[in-house]
Design a protein around this motif. Sequence first.
Motif, short mmCIF file in Angstrom:
data_model
loop_
_atom_site.label_atom_id
_atom_site.label_comp_id
_atom_site.label_asym_id
_atom_site.label_seq_id
_atom_site.Cartn_x
_atom_site.Cartn_y
_atom_site.Cartn_z
N ILE A 92 0.84 -1.21 0.00
CA ILE A 92 0.00 0.00 0.00
C ILE A 92 0.87 1.25 0.00
O ILE A 92 0.58 2.23 -0.70
N ALA A 95 2.19 1.69 -3.42
CA ALA A 95 1.10 2.08 -4.32
C ALA A 95 0.75 3.56 -4.16
O ALA A 95 0.59 4.27 -5.16
N LEU A 96 0.67 4.02 -2.93
CA LEU A 96 0.33 5.43 -2.70
C LEU A 96 1.47 6.34 -3.15
O LEU A 96 1.24 7.42 -3.71
N ALA A 99 1.13 6.65 -6.83
CA ALA A 99 0.08 7.61 -7.21
C ALA A 99 0.60 9.04 -7.08
O ALA A 99 0.37 9.88 -7.96
N TYR A 148 -6.16 1.78 -4.66
CA TYR A 148 -4.89 2.35 -5.09
C TYR A 148 -4.67 2.23 -6.59
O TYR A 148 -4.04 3.09 -7.19
N GLU A 149 -5.22 1.20 -7.22
CA GLU A 149 -5.10 1.14 -8.68
C GLU A 149 -5.86 2.28 -9.33
O GLU A 149 -5.38 2.90 -10.29
N ALA A 151 -6.43 5.10 -7.89
CA ALA A 151 -5.69 6.31 -7.54
C ALA A 151 -4.60 6.57 -8.57
O ALA A 151 -4.32 7.73 -8.91
N TRP A 152 -3.97 5.51 -9.10
CA TRP A 152 -2.95 5.70 -10.15
C TRP A 152 -3.57 6.35 -11.38
O TRP A 152 -3.03 7.30 -11.93
#
Length: 177
Positions: A92, A95-96, A99, A148-149, A151-152
């Motif tokens: 996570i 991932a963040l 982003a 998060y996907e 958010a990308w």
Amino acid sequence: ALGNEVLRKAQRLSLLTVPAYDPELRGETAPYCEKMHTETDLTRGWRLLIDRVSKRPVDLVEKYIAPPIENWLVRLFCETAVTPNQVTLLAIAFALAGASLFYQGWFFLAVFFAWVAVVLDGVDGKLARVKLMTSPVGKLEHVAGFFYENAWYLALAARLARTHDPVAWHVGLLITG
């Protein structure tokens, strides 16, 4: 010796009575029973175990590129106190960060961070199944992946809308929708 003790006390189970389809793995996986006598058998057993705890891939990257890296990390983490939840938190975080990097325009670095997050997302589930550390919280981890996907996509769309074409924002919203 411990294996023989378990076999002596365990009730017999016909492998034919075990359902082949496993909803958690999104596919069929035949049950198996292997004898382990040598170090070579043990190495083969680890490969078999880690391959059998993999969810069925939904895309080419998950099927051909990520598994060797994920399996290497699972073998590495199995020998440590690292928990699947710790790997999830790390995924996570990557991932963040990805982003944020998409939004800032650092696209190559953002893709790298997103890739690491995707690999770690595969590692946490395999590690949980191998270490027998699955939990209700772990089953909700895919919800974080969904957010998060997206958010990308939204961060990339926001960056491109700000610097190139405002229509990019609408495309990002359409993709996430």
